[in-house]
Design an enzyme around this catalytic site. Structure first.
Site, PDB file in Angstrom:
ATOM      1  N   CYS A 431       0.843  -1.210   0.000  1.00 24.11           N
ATOM      2  CA  CYS A 431       0.000   0.000   0.000  1.00 24.11           C
ATOM      3  C   CYS A 431       0.870   1.249   0.000  1.00 24.11           C
ATOM      4  O   CYS A 431       0.960   1.948  -0.996  1.00 24.11           O
ATOM      5  CB  CYS A 431      -0.916  -0.009   1.214  1.00 24.11           C
ATOM      6  SG  CYS A 431      -2.184  -1.295   1.172  1.00 24.11           S
ATOM      7  N   GLU A 433       3.981   1.193   2.282  1.00 23.42           N
ATOM      8  CA  GLU A 433       5.064   0.861   3.199  1.00 23.42           C
ATOM      9  C   GLU A 433       6.413   0.991   2.502  1.00 23.42           C
ATOM     10  O   GLU A 433       6.641   0.412   1.458  1.00 23.42           O
ATOM     11  CB  GLU A 433       4.888  -0.571   3.715  1.00 23.42           C
ATOM     12  CG  GLU A 433       3.485  -0.869   4.208  1.00 23.42           C
ATOM     13  CD  GLU A 433       2.515  -1.324   3.123  1.00 23.42           C
ATOM     14  OE1 GLU A 433       1.997  -2.445   3.230  1.00 23.42           O
ATOM     15  OE2 GLU A 433       2.309  -0.562   2.165  1.00 23.42           O
TER      16      GLU A 433
END
Length: 787
Positions: A431, A433
Site C-alpha cells: 500500500c 510501506e
C-alpha cells in the site's frame, strides 16, 4: 493497444479465478516421499522448491510475449498448506462467495480431503504460531486489538532492486562459491549453518534455470508446429530468451522483462509473501535497455509498449491466494498488492524521471487494470509535467497512480539508518510501506486498532464484546479527573498492547526462520549471500518490522470530544459518556448529535484536533519505535488500513465522537468519513502536523467530484495541492474522482457498473465487488467540490 494485446487482455479479464491444487499436491508428494527428511530444514525447503519447479505445469498462451504462470493456467491460484491449511468448509466458502469467488473444481475438494488435509493437519505454520502465543496475545487478538499477518502469509514484503538486471543466476552462483570459500570453521560457530544456507541457495539457482529451460523446450515445440511465419519467429526468439535468462544477465528490453518475470514466479511459488513481490523502480531498471535499443534501432517505442502491456497482463493473471477461516469469507479482493514505482530520484540524487516513465504511464492508462498497482514518486527535482501526466490518469476515476513524496521517503529511510544511496533507490510497496528496494526485509506484522484501545481504556480494560479482561485493568474511569490523566491511561494501555504484539512478533519471526526459510528469495536481496543467512533470519542488509496503526482519525475525534465536553466545557461527565457508549447512544440522540457535529474534528485544521492527533501519534511512536526484532533490526510504525478499518470497526463499540458500534473506523490518516468539511487544503494542513519522517508510511485518501479536475485549471490546482503537502513532508496522497450519485447507482445496479474502479485504501478495486460496508464507507467520504 494492438489486436494481440486486446485479445490477451480480454482473455485475462474473462478467465475464471479458480483454486489450483497443483502446488499443494506437489509439495505434499515431496514431503511424503521422505527423500529429504534427514536434511536440514533449509535444504528441505530448497529441494521442495526444485521439485515444484521441475514438475509444475508449463503454460504457453497463444500470442503471449512473456511466459510463466503461478498455476497451470491464468488465474489458477495455488495454495500453501505449509503456511495455512484450507478446510473443506473454507473451500466451500470460497467457491460460493457471492462476490470475488474462487471456484473450486470437484477434484480439488477430493485432493484436499484425501491428501492435503490428512498430511498437513498439525504441521502448518499457522498452528505453530497460535500454539506459541501467550494468553495475553490471544485475548487481544480475539478482541480485535490487533491482527497478525504471518498467521496466513509468510514474511516477504519487499521489492526488487537492480541486481537481476546486472547479474545472471550463474553470476550469483559464483558469489555463493566465494562466500563458501570465506567460511571460517575454526572461529565461526555458525559456519555449518551458513554452508547449508549457501547450498540451499545453489539448489534454488538450478531450479529456476531448469524452470526457464522447460519453457524454452515448450516454446521450441510450439515453434516447430507453428505455420504463421511471424509467430514462428517470435516463438523461436522467446525460446532463445528463456535459454539465456535467468542463467545469464539480460541484454535487451525483452530479456529484462522475462528475467524479472521468471524471478517473480519463483518468489511467489516458493512461498506466499505479504505482499506480492514486485519490480520496484521499473522505469529506472529498464531504461538502460530501452535507451540502448532505441538508439541502435533494435527496438521501437511501439514494440516496447507492446511488451510492457504483455507484462501488465501477466500480473493480472495472478490473483492473490485466498485466506482461511473467517477471513475466507471477509477478504473480498483478488488484488495481490504488487506496486510499480515510477519517477523519484536516482542513486546519485538526480531527477529519476525518464522517457520510459512516460511510456509506462501510457501503459497504465491504456491497460486500466487493478494490478499491478502503480504509483509515482514525486521529488522537488521532478518536473511538473510528470505529475500532471499522472493526474490526467487519476482524473479518469481509475484510482491510480497514487502519489508519493520521494524526499520524505529518503529522509525517513535515512533516519532509520539506511545509506542515503540505498534510500534514494527505495520506495513503497504494497500500500504505502517504504523500504530500501533489493536490500531490505521489511515485515508487516499486523494492524493495530487505536480506537479499540481507547474503548478498553474507558472500560477498565474489559472488552464487552468478548467478555474478557483484555487490558491491564490498572486504569479506572474514577481516576480520569483530567484529560491528561485519561490520555496517560490511554498511552499506558497502548504501550501495553504494543509490548504484547512485539513479543508475539519476535516469536513468530523465530518460527519462520526455523521452519520456513526462503533460500530462493534470499538470493535476490543484498546481503543474504554475503552473510550466508536467510532472508527470514536477518540475512538482508536492513531488517525492519512494521506495526500498522489504524483508526487515527476516529481516535482523534473521540479524544477531542472527551477533551472538549467532559474536561473543558464540562457539559458531560465521564460516567454519563461511558453509559451512553454502553447504550450505543440509544435514547441519547441529542448527545450523539453534539458529539458528532459540535466537537473538534480531524482534517479541518482545528487546533484541538490537530494537537490531539500529534499526541496520539507520539504515544504510538514511543510504544513501538526502535524496539528490537530478532533479525538485528527494529520495529517501526506506519499508518495504513487496507480494509481492516471495516473489520476493526465491526469489533469496536460506540466511540465518544458519536460513532455507533460496528461502523467502520477512519482509514489511514484520513479524516473520519464525511467529517472533513473545510476543504482539501485544511485536510493536508492537519495531516502535515504528523511527523511522517518518523513513520514507514502514511496513507491519505481524498475524493474529488469529477468536474473539479475537468480542465487544465483543475489539474494545476491538484498539482499545487500535492506540491504543498509534500513541501510539508507529507508522505503519500491518493484520490478517488467520482460522485456519490454514480456510486449509489452502482450499488443499486451492479451489472451496469462492472468496470467501475475506485480507490479503496492502498489499492484500487471494482466497486461492485466490495462488501456493502466498504461501499458505504467510500460513499461517506467527503467529496470535495473545489480546492
Amino acid at each position: 493497444m494492438n489486436p494481440r494485446i486486446e485479445n490477451l487482455l480480454r482473455k485475462s479479464k474473462n478467465a475464471p479465478v479458480t483454486i489450483s491444487d497443483e502446488r499443494a499436491r506437489l509439495i505434499t508428494r515431496f514431503y511424503q516421499s521422505g527423500t529429504a527428511q534427514h536434511e536440514p530444514v533449509v535444504i528441505q525447503r530448497a529441494l521442495a522448491f526444485r521439485y515444484i519447479m521441475e514438475h509444475k505445469s508449463i503454460c504457453i498462451l497463444p500470442g503471449e510475449l512473456i511466459v510463466g504462470e503461478r498455476g497451470p493456467a491464468p488465474k489458477a491460484v495455488p495454495t500453501y498448506p505449509e503456511i495455512c491449511l484450507h478446510s473443506i468448509h473454507d473451500l466451500q466458502t470460497l467457491d460460493q462467495r457471492s462476490k470475488v469467488p474462487y471456484k473450486v473444481p470437484p477434484e480439488t475438494f477430493e485432493v484436499y480431503a484425501n491428501q492435503i488435509i490428512p498430511f498437513w493437519s498439525g504441521r502448518t505454520m499457522r498452528e505453530r504460531v497460535f500454539a506459541h502465543m501467550s494468553p495475553e496475545w490471544m485475548r487481544a487478538y480475539q478482541a480485535g486489538v490487533f491482527t497478525e499477518f504471518q498467521e496466513q502469509r509468510c514474511p516477504g514484503h519487499t521489492a526488487m532492486g537492480d541486481k537481476i538486471y546486472r547479474k545472471g543466476f550463474l553470476d550469483l552462483n559464483t558469489e555463493i562459491e566465494r562466500a563458501e570459500s570465506n567460511l571460517d570453521y575454526f572461529n565461526d560457530p555458525e559456519a555449518l549453518e551458513k554452508a547449508e544456507q549457501l547450498r540451499a541457495m545453489r539448489i534454488c539457482i538450478e531450479a529456476l534455470i531448469h524452470f526457464a529451460r522447460r519453457h524454452a523446450d515448450a516454446l521450441d515445440a510450439a515453434a516447430a508446429e507453428e505455420s504463421e511465419p511471424n509467430r514462428k519467429s517470435e516463438l523461436v526468439q522467446m525460446a532463445r530468451i528463456c535459454r539465456k535468462v535467468p542463467a545469464s544477465k539480460p541484454e535487451t528490453f525483452w530479456e529484462a522483462l522475462q528475467m524479472y518475470w521468471f524471478v517473480h514466479v519463483g518468489v511467489i511459488t516458493e512461498l506466499n509473501p505479504w505482499d506480492a513481490f514486485n519490480p520496484g523502480r521499473l522505469d529506472q531498471h529498464l531504461s538502460p535497455f530501452y535507451q540502448q535499443e532505441i538508439q541502435n534501432g533494435s527496438l521501437t517505442r511501439e514494440k516496447a509498449r507492446e511488451l510492457l502491456q504483455a507484462f501488465w497482463i501477466k500480473f493480472n493473471n495472478h490473483p492473490a491466494p485466498p485466506k482461511v477461516g473467517v477471513t475466507a469469507q471477509e477478504s473480498n479482493t483478488y488484488v495481490d498488492f504488487a506496486l510499480i514505482n515510477l519517477g523519484g530520484l536516482t542513486s546519485d540524487n538526480r531527477d529519476g524521471v525518464c522517457e520510459l516513465s512516460y511510456l509506462l504511464l501510457d501503459v497504465i492508462e491504456e491497460m486500466r487494470l487493478l494490478q499491478p498497482s502503480s504509483m509515482v514518486q514525486i521529488s522537488k527535482k521532478n518536473p511538473d509535467r510528470f505529475l500532471k501526466r499522472a493526474i490526467e490518469i487519476i482524473r479518469t476515476g481509475y484510482g491510480q497512480p497514487s502519489v508519493f513524496n520521494t524526499d520524505t521517503i529518503v529522509q525517513a529511510l535515512v533516519r532509520q539508518g539506511k545509506d542515503i544511496r540505498d534510500a534514494r533507490c527505495g520506495g513503497a510497496s504494497g500500500c504505502v510501506e517504504m523500504g530500501a528496494f533489493g536490500k531490505e526485509a521489511y515485515f508487516l506484522t499486523g494492524y493495530f486498532n487505536l480506537p479499540k484501545i481507547l474503548e478498553l481504556t474507558l472500560h477498565h480494560g474489559f472488552d464487552r464484546r468478548t467478555g474478557q479482561q483484555v487490558g491491564t485493568g490498572l486504569h479506572h474511569p474514577e481516576t480520569f479527573t483530567s484529560y491528561e490523566k485519561l490520555f496517560d491511561a490511554f498511552s499506558s494501555e497502548l504501550a501495553y498492547f504494543a509490548k504484547v504484539k512485539i513479543r508475539g512478533n519476535n516469536i513468530i519471526e523465530k518460527l519462520y526462520a526455523r521452519y520456513l526459510p526462503v533460500p530462493f528469495l534470499s538470493l535476490l536481496i543484498d546481503d543474504c549471500i554475503q552473510n550466508a543467512k536467510d532472508y527470514n533470519a536477518g540475512g538482508a542488509r536492513y531488517n525492519t518490522s512494521y506495526i500498522q496503526g489504524v483508526g487515527l482519525g476516529s481516535t482523534v475525534d473521540a479524544l477531542s470530544a472527551v477533551r472538549t465536553h467532559v474536561f473543558e466545557k464540562k457539559n458531560l461527565s465521564i460516567h454519563e459518556l461511558i453509559q451512553a457508549l454502553d447504550d450505543n447512544f440509544e435514547g441519547r440522540q441529542k448527545l450523539q448529535e453534539i458529539l458528532l457535529h459540535h466537537s473538534p474534528k480531524w482534517g479541518n485544521a482545528d487546533p484541538t484536533a490537530d494537537e490531539t492527533a500529534v499526541e496520539i501519534f507520539n504515544a504510538f511512536f514511543r510504544a513501538v519505535e526502535a524496539k528490537p526484532n530478532t533479525r538485528n533490526g527494529m520495529h517501526r510504525i506506519n499508518l495504513l488500513p487496507t480494509t481492516c478499518h471495516v473489520y476493526f470497526g465491526s469489533v469496536t463499540g460506540a466511540l465518544p465522537d458519536g460513532r455507533k458500534a460496528g461502523q467502520p473506523l477512519s482509514e489511514g490518516i484520513s479524516p473520519v468519513q464525511g467529517m472533513d468539511r473545510q476543504g482539501p487544503t485544511a485536510v493536508i494542513h492537519s495531516a502535515s502536523k504528523l511527523d511522517h519522517i518518523r513513520t514507514g508510511g502514511t496513507l491519505l485518501n481524498q475524493r474529488f467530484l469529477p468536474q473539479v479536475l475537468a480542465d487544465e485549471t483543475g489539474i494545476k490546482g491538484l498539482v499545487h495541492l500535492i506540491r504543498s503537502y509534500f513541501k510539508m513532508d507529507g508522505h503519500h496522497i491518493q484520490f478517488n474522482v467520482i460522485d456519490c450519485e454514480t456510486l449509489k447507482k452502482a450499488q443499486a445496479n451492479p451489472d451496469d457498473y462492472r468496470d467501475l474502479i475506485v480507490r479503496v485504501a492502498g489499492y484500487s478495486d471494482y466497486f461492485v465487488d466490495l462488501t456493502p460496508e466498504l461501499q458505504e464507507e467510500i460513499i461517506q467520504r467527503t467529496a470535495h467540490q473545489k480546492f
